[in-house]
Scaffold this active site. Structure first.
Site, PDB file in Angstrom:
ATOM      1  N   SER A   1      39.145  76.972  19.939  1.00 59.94           N
ATOM      2  CA  SER A   1      38.269  75.948  20.505  1.00 59.94           C
ATOM      3  C   SER A   1      36.934  76.587  20.829  1.00 59.94           C
ATOM      4  O   SER A   1      36.871  77.746  21.243  1.00 59.94           O
ATOM      5  CB  SER A   1      38.898  75.388  21.773  1.00 59.94           C
ATOM      6  OG  SER A   1      37.906  74.850  22.619  1.00 59.94           O
TER       7      SER A   1
ATOM      8  N   LYS B   1      38.763  56.081 -11.265  1.00 66.39           N
ATOM      9  CA  LYS B   1      38.729  57.551 -11.335  1.00 66.39           C
ATOM     10  C   LYS B   1      38.563  58.240  -9.986  1.00 66.39           C
ATOM     11  O   LYS B   1      39.272  59.196  -9.678  1.00 66.39           O
ATOM     12  CB  LYS B   1      37.602  57.986 -12.278  1.00 66.39           C
ATOM     13  CG  LYS B   1      37.957  57.740 -13.720  1.00 66.39           C
ATOM     14  CD  LYS B   1      36.766  57.907 -14.617  1.00 66.39           C
ATOM     15  CE  LYS B   1      36.859  56.964 -15.776  1.00 66.39           C
ATOM     16  NZ  LYS B   1      36.912  55.536 -15.419  1.00 66.39           N
TER      17      LYS B   1
ATOM     18  N   SER C   1      28.423  56.832 -14.305  1.00 67.27           N
ATOM     19  CA  SER C   1      29.661  57.413 -13.775  1.00 67.27           C
ATOM     20  C   SER C   1      29.754  58.909 -14.055  1.00 67.27           C
ATOM     21  O   SER C   1      30.710  59.556 -13.661  1.00 67.27           O
ATOM     22  CB  SER C   1      30.885  56.707 -14.377  1.00 67.27           C
ATOM     23  OG  SER C   1      30.849  56.775 -15.790  1.00 67.27           O
TER      24      SER C   1
ATOM     25  N   GLU D   1      47.552  69.284  11.679  1.00 70.30           N
ATOM     26  CA  GLU D   1      46.832  68.038  11.982  1.00 70.30           C
ATOM     27  C   GLU D   1      46.112  67.514  10.748  1.00 70.30           C
ATOM     28  O   GLU D   1      46.092  66.306  10.479  1.00 70.30           O
ATOM     29  CB  GLU D   1      45.824  68.277  13.112  1.00 70.30           C
ATOM     30  CG  GLU D   1      46.509  68.604  14.440  1.00 70.30           C
ATOM     31  CD  GLU D   1      45.543  69.243  15.432  1.00 70.30           C
ATOM     32  OE1 GLU D   1      44.402  68.790  15.529  1.00 70.30           O
ATOM     33  OE2 GLU D   1      45.953  70.209  16.101  1.00 70.30           O
TER      34      GLU D   1
ATOM     35  N   LYS E   1      42.543  78.451  23.707  1.00 73.46           N
ATOM     36  CA  LYS E   1      43.169  77.501  22.781  1.00 73.46           C
ATOM     37  C   LYS E   1      43.528  78.122  21.434  1.00 73.46           C
ATOM     38  O   LYS E   1      42.782  78.907  20.859  1.00 73.46           O
ATOM     39  CB  LYS E   1      42.241  76.309  22.518  1.00 73.46           C
ATOM     40  CG  LYS E   1      42.164  75.295  23.623  1.00 73.46           C
ATOM     41  CD  LYS E   1      43.499  74.650  23.993  1.00 73.46           C
ATOM     42  CE  LYS E   1      43.964  73.590  23.043  1.00 73.46           C
ATOM     43  NZ  LYS E   1      43.187  72.367  23.081  1.00 73.46           N
TER      44      LYS E   1
ATOM     45  N   TYR F   1      39.850  45.248 -21.270  1.00 75.45           N
ATOM     46  CA  TYR F   1      39.008  46.138 -20.476  1.00 75.45           C
ATOM     47  C   TYR F   1      37.982  45.326 -19.694  1.00 75.45           C
ATOM     48  O   TYR F   1      37.363  44.395 -20.230  1.00 75.45           O
ATOM     49  CB  TYR F   1      38.273  47.152 -21.373  1.00 75.45           C
ATOM     50  CG  TYR F   1      37.376  48.064 -20.555  1.00 75.45           C
ATOM     51  CD1 TYR F   1      37.888  49.194 -19.930  1.00 75.45           C
ATOM     52  CD2 TYR F   1      36.030  47.754 -20.344  1.00 75.45           C
ATOM     53  CE1 TYR F   1      37.094  49.997 -19.129  1.00 75.45           C
ATOM     54  CE2 TYR F   1      35.222  48.559 -19.545  1.00 75.45           C
ATOM     55  CZ  TYR F   1      35.763  49.677 -18.945  1.00 75.45           C
ATOM     56  OH  TYR F   1      34.972  50.471 -18.150  1.00 75.45           O
TER      57      TYR F   1
ATOM     58  N   THR G   1      67.009  61.882  17.676  1.00 78.29           N
ATOM     59  CA  THR G   1      66.697  60.555  17.140  1.00 78.29           C
ATOM     60  C   THR G   1      65.883  59.879  18.224  1.00 78.29           C
ATOM     61  O   THR G   1      66.089  60.161  19.422  1.00 78.29           O
ATOM     62  CB  THR G   1      67.959  59.724  16.826  1.00 78.29           C
ATOM     63  OG1 THR G   1      68.672  59.511  18.050  1.00 78.29           O
ATOM     64  CG2 THR G   1      68.886  60.410  15.836  1.00 78.29           C
ATOM     65  N   HIS G   2      64.958  59.039  17.844  1.00 82.81           N
ATOM     66  CA  HIS G   2      64.036  58.389  18.796  1.00 82.81           C
ATOM     67  C   HIS G   2      63.297  59.407  19.656  1.00 82.81           C
ATOM     68  O   HIS G   2      62.973  59.116  20.811  1.00 82.81           O
ATOM     69  CB  HIS G   2      64.782  57.410  19.716  1.00 82.81           C
ATOM     70  CG  HIS G   2      65.637  56.421  18.988  1.00 82.81           C
ATOM     71  ND1 HIS G   2      65.199  55.172  18.627  1.00 82.81           N
ATOM     72  CD2 HIS G   2      66.913  56.519  18.511  1.00 82.81           C
ATOM     73  CE1 HIS G   2      66.167  54.527  17.985  1.00 82.81           C
ATOM     74  NE2 HIS G   2      67.213  55.330  17.890  1.00 82.81           N
TER      75      HIS G   2
HETATM   76  N1  ARG Z   1      32.628  54.696 -17.887  1.00 84.31           N
HETATM   77  C1  ARG Z   1      33.527  53.695 -18.363  1.00 84.31           C
HETATM   78  C2  ARG Z   1      34.813  53.695 -17.497  1.00 84.31           C
HETATM   79  O1  ARG Z   1      34.981  54.621 -16.767  1.00 84.31           O
HETATM   80  C3  ARG Z   1      33.886  53.989 -19.761  1.00 84.31           C
HETATM   81  C4  ARG Z   1      34.299  52.788 -20.542  1.00 84.31           C
HETATM   82  C5  ARG Z   1      33.141  51.887 -20.729  1.00 84.31           C
HETATM   83  N2  ARG Z   1      33.486  50.800 -21.585  1.00 84.31           N
HETATM   84  C6  ARG Z   1      32.688  49.728 -21.706  1.00 84.31           C
HETATM   85  N3  ARG Z   1      33.114  48.801 -22.521  1.00 84.31           N
HETATM   86  N4  ARG Z   1      31.554  49.628 -21.079  1.00 84.31           N
HETATM   87  O2  ARG Z   1      35.605  52.813 -17.536  1.00 84.31           O
END
Ligand code: ARG
Length: 475
Positions: free
Chosen positions: A276, A324, A22, A289, A282, A316, A154-155
């Site tokens: 354009s 994210k 990640s 938009e 244009k 978790y 309206t409308h």
């Molecule tokens: N990269 C993980 C996340 O964004 C971090 C937490 C990882 N925790 C785990 N127990 N593998 O959630």
């Protein structure tokens, strides 16, 4: 580098590492991860788990990493799984084995959501600042057109005349509600998960209240299991951002309509328009938009996270890594669109004459006839019927309401005396809408006074919060 090799005989397969990784998106959390590491370090030191000397070395290493991350001289590499492992590698490369000390009493599970809360607060404060800027542009434009009559719809049909400034200012009120939502969200988000560990808290003498305070949070989490699995603050942030996007989209839609040749009300500045590649004549309102189009992805990001969270068991689970990218994308998007739409608003000029001449069209003064009769104690249902008959007569004879003769009025309803013509003007209609929030010049002036005061108060409130957050980060 992985943070969990001890019980494994082999490293992860390539496909496993590729899917797990990640760091290419969570690297954005680096400054917040380092700051929360400083807070965690302080409690490890205070509890005596780390000597003052070792803690001092780690603090120095973390502070160096903060500068190196800011300057870009320290970066994640191809073997780092996530931001947490990359930064631990950085610390260990500087300090040797003591670089791994900060993992005591902390899990990536409480760490990642602490980082994300800090990231979200920081960026939400930036959004608030940008919203205040668009409100100021809307207020300035509304004041510029405080005496310009225009048809109200309206409308998408002519309804009743309004002051055009009233029409512009309405958007600033929607943004005030967004700021209220942000204030509420900040309170709920200001809870520190640090100290919750993997899920059950810690056997080490940590002080979650102290780390919470250090990081500027209002409190520490009341339930460690909830703390590591709660992403309500992400969902709420995505909702707020989607709604801001929807408000921007509605502005975009109006600007597109007002800029058509058929309306011809809005002259969008060249610097906020595009051309354009094939049609030389244009001039397109692309900013409007894009504002409309970007709302789609903001709603998509909200839907994406809600779908990830639905049915997810506590505490978790790795699914949570999917929180994210939607959040980052929504912040990026809103922070990109807001200034562009602000500039577009500030630089658009409107054709007063066209709007004024359109104001009485479409029998938009018919309600004035009904209200005139109500003032003469005619029940509204009968008054409505009589005004409708006036419109029908005008339509079938190709006239405007004020062009009906005295006897035609009287035949429709005996209470329709010639004085009815006094209310059949745009100015008369505007002047008469004196209720709070209405379109009369006086009501509008009062609204603008209150709106400006609210924006000034929000401006101060959010500037103070941003200053406090920056000083916490710099501490
Ligand atoms: N990269 C993980 C996340 O964004 C971090 C937490 C990882 N925790 C785990 N127990 N593998 O959630």
């Amino acid at each position: 580098m992985t943070l969990w090799g001890g019980r494994f005989s082999d490293g992860p397969a390539d496909a496993v590492f590729a899917l797990s990784r990640s760091v290419h998106f969570d690297w954005r959390l680096a400054p917040y991860d380092l700051r929360s590491s400083l807070a965690h370090l302080a409690v490890l030191e205070a509890s005596g788990l780390l000597t003052i000397e070792v803690a001092g070395q780690i603090r120095k290493g973390l502070n160096e990493l903060i500068s190196e991350v800011t300057s870009g001289s320290f970066q994640a590499n191809a073997t780092d799984e996530d931001v947490h492992s990359a930064l631990e590698r950085g610390l260990t490369e500087k300090l040797g084995p003591i670089g791994g000390s900060l993992r005591a009493g902390r899990s990536r599970n409480d760490q990642v959501t602490t980082d994300l809360r800090l990231y979200a607060i920081d960026h939400m404060l930036a959004v608030a600042g940008s919203i205040i800027e668009i409100q100021k542009a809307l207020i300035a434009k509304a004041n510029e057109y405080s005496d310009a009559p225009a048809p109200g719809f309206t409308h998408m049909q002519h309804a009743q005349p309004v002051i055009f400034g009233h029409e512009i200012a309405k958007h600033a009120h929607a943004f005030s509600r967004d700021l209220d939502r942000i204030s509420d969200w900040l309170v709920r988000t200001s809870v520190s998960p640090l100290g919750s560990g993997a899920l059950a808290g810690s056997s080490l003498p940590l002080s979650p209240e102290r780390t919470a305070k250090d990081l500027g949070f209002i409190s520490s989490a009341a339930n460690s299991i909830d703390a590591v699995s709660d992403r309500d603050y992400v969902a709420e942030a995505l909702f707020i951002l989607a709604l801001v996007g929807s408000h921007l989209s509605r502005i975009g839609e109006e600007w597109c309509i007002w800029a058509t040749t058929e309306f011809g009300w809005a002259k969008v500045a060249d610097s906020y328009s595009t051309g354009s590649s094939i049609m030389p004549q244009k001039k397109n309102p692309d900013m409007a938009e894009l504002a409309r189009g970007k709302a789609g992805r903001l709603v998509g990001n909200l839907t994406s996270l809600l779908t990830t969270l639905k049915g997810l068991p506590f505490a978790y689970n790795r699914d949570l890594q999917e929180d994210k990218e939607p959040l980052f994308d929504s912040f990026d998007t809103v922070l990109l669109v807001l200034p562009a739409v602000t500039g577009m608003i500030a630089t658009t000029e409107f054709d007063r004459e066209k709007m004024a001449s359109a104001a009485p069209l479409g029998f938009s003064l018919a309600t004035e006839i009904a209200d005139f009769l109500v003032r003469a104690h005619v029940p509204f249902a009968d008054a409505h019927e009589a005004a409708g008959k006036c419109v029908a007569l005008c339509e079938s004879t190709g006239r405007q309401l004020h062009e009906l003769t005295d006897s035609e009025f009287a035949a429709i309803n005996p209470n329709l005396s010639p004085a009815v013509r006094d209310v059949l003007t745009v100015q008369g209609a505007l002047q008469s809408r004196t209720t709070i929030g209405g379109t009369s010049p006086k009501s509008f002036a009062d609204q603008m006074k209150n709106l400006s005061a609210a924006v000034a108060a929000d401006s101060k409130q959010f500037a103070d919060k941003s200053a406090a957050f920056s000083s916490m980060m710099g501490a």
